[in-house]
Write a protein that holds these residues in place. Sequence first.
Motif, PDB file in Angstrom:
ATOM      1  N   ASN A  50      30.026  45.884  24.305  1.00  0.00           N
ATOM      2  CA  ASN A  50      30.134  44.652  24.822  1.00  0.00           C
ATOM      3  C   ASN A  50      30.586  44.373  26.385  1.00  0.00           C
ATOM      4  O   ASN A  50      31.539  45.193  26.929  1.00  0.00           O
ATOM      5  CB  ASN A  50      31.348  43.965  23.864  1.00  0.00           C
ATOM      6  N   SER A  51      29.555  43.880  26.930  1.00  0.00           N
ATOM      7  CA  SER A  51      29.609  43.736  28.569  1.00  0.00           C
ATOM      8  C   SER A  51      30.686  42.862  28.935  1.00  0.00           C
ATOM      9  O   SER A  51      30.919  42.582  30.239  1.00  0.00           O
ATOM     10  CB  SER A  51      28.342  43.484  28.993  1.00  0.00           C
ATOM     11  N   ALA A  52      31.233  41.894  28.025  1.00  0.00           N
ATOM     12  CA  ALA A  52      32.079  40.782  28.425  1.00  0.00           C
ATOM     13  C   ALA A  52      33.400  41.422  28.551  1.00  0.00           C
ATOM     14  O   ALA A  52      34.174  40.662  29.138  1.00  0.00           O
ATOM     15  CB  ALA A  52      32.271  39.590  27.176  1.00  0.00           C
ATOM     16  N   THR A  53      33.908  42.655  28.211  1.00  0.00           N
ATOM     17  CA  THR A  53      35.392  42.963  28.205  1.00  0.00           C
ATOM     18  C   THR A  53      35.497  43.787  29.594  1.00  0.00           C
ATOM     19  O   THR A  53      34.470  43.814  30.406  1.00  0.00           O
ATOM     20  CB  THR A  53      35.362  44.443  27.305  1.00  0.00           C
ATOM     21  N   VAL A  54      36.691  43.738  29.817  1.00  0.00           N
ATOM     22  CA  VAL A  54      36.954  44.356  31.447  1.00  0.00           C
ATOM     23  C   VAL A  54      37.332  45.622  31.281  1.00  0.00           C
ATOM     24  O   VAL A  54      37.809  46.322  32.392  1.00  0.00           O
ATOM     25  CB  VAL A  54      38.287  43.430  31.781  1.00  0.00           C
TER      26      VAL A  54
END
Length: 563
Positions: A134-138
């Motif tokens: 998931n590339s939206a996580t930080v």
Amino acid sequence: MGTPLSTLIAKGYTTQALITNLQNLGVVFETAQAAGLPPHLIYGNNAIFDPRIGFAYAPLGAGRGTVLRASFGRYSYPIPLRNFYATAKTNAPFSAVYSQSYTTGAQSPDGLNNYMLRAPQSVIAGQNSSGVVNSATVNSLTPGVTEFVLNPHYPPNMVNQLNGTVEQPLKFGSVLRVSYVFQRATNLDQQYMFNNAMSTYVWDVSTGTTPPGGTYSAVALNPYNNKTYGGLIRDDRNGYANYNALQANYQRLYKNGYAFQISYVFARSMRVGGNAFRDGLIYPAADYAPGILKDSSYDGLNRLQNYMIDTATPLHHLGFNGLVDLPFGRGKKFLGNSNRLVNELVGGFQIAYSGSVVSQYFQPTATNWGGVNPQGTGTMGSVEIYKHKRKVTDCTSGTCLAGYQWFNGYIAPLSLSNPCTANVVSGIPAGYQPYQTPVNIDPGTVTCSGGSAKASNTNYGTNNVPVALANKTTATVAYSPGPAGVNPFSKTVLLGPMNWNADISIFKVFPITEKVNFRVNMDAFNAFNIQGSINPSATSGIEYLNSSYWTPRQIQLTARLTF
């Protein structure tokens, strides 16, 4: 950065999540001014002077024959824009690679390597893997951020050329020219890999421990930064090249139905850099085992690792070309009194030809360390050249290939004598001594299983050596005291087989009107269908005969109307 992060995010060049990911890993973003760089990241080059001068002198007077010529020129080459943009577009924060691995400590649930050896596999690709990455996580990026930057001092390529020529007219309308050419190129591009990971061997002997696992295992051996960054590459302009050549040219201009030209070049080119990422890389001193380096300065490392013969420039190159009128048709030796129809059919044809004789370089393998102990001392053998004196047959693949033992390369003992199969290399003389071998060449006890041999020595054919650790244990690792330049054969360059080739064209021009011509050609490329000889194997030294240096003969028929 040359542009504020807010601007990059607004334009869609990056995302806030990606910025936060990188900051969580320890990346610090700052302006060019804060980093001590010029606003545009590199300094300008506004004072470039390219003088050229030349002269010609006839010692016997004008029109009397011999002419001496000499010249000097300095040339600068603009920097391609792709040097700036092709690499920067792959840098963080403009791009990133997201993944999920259960074998590296950086991403495994318990923070240790090889998690799947201790726990059942929970994610099956194609079944329940959707959304795992998931590339939206930080916090989905792992340590190992790579960056490519330009040296702020980035001058254009510069070349100084000096040449001298003696030109002598000879009989039959021909002329001989002999020249010496020297070129010095500077400011060639190189890539400084200043965070390149050291080998496991260098880590073990330098720290007395084995490489750590866990979260930072992928970057633990990096010398400049082993927490945040992976490969850090700086494009420098410190490369240089020296070219010396003796050139001879014998030429006869077209007269009485023929012309020809023969050229020979004997050249020696030495180079450091100038080929981007393909070679000329520079590695840091920290990548070398203790006591290996004699000069750890940038220039010393550069010369150790890279200064050598440029194998792209042949040592010998002979070229020839010419034009000959065929002796058929009106006014020629044969059919000289032919009528117009016969003359149009057989007269006026010409033959043009060109060809070359060229040498080729190759480098023997320089990755074995037999004869050198873990302290980097000891001796190896020497290279012996046999060329086409020794015929051999290599049956190790199951298909027997004929060849020549061009030089004394390394052939594994079980490839010379194998109790389990007859598929070995034959024709090697008794007492054969290779120039270099792995550290471990004794297979120990050999057992056969299904026609295959199994050596009792698990390190057979490797360069593994024992390293004593600080905790009184011993680790067995591949001997690798440095990334480049320290193997005794790392800069050895040998001459391979010479090859020659020729292309021939037969053609005729039919004049239709004053402005319209019709031309027919029959072109034969590799006209004599010469196979040519390839370079031998860099490891075994065998020149195999099942591959061609040249492509097969090709014949092309063309017709051309010019108006």
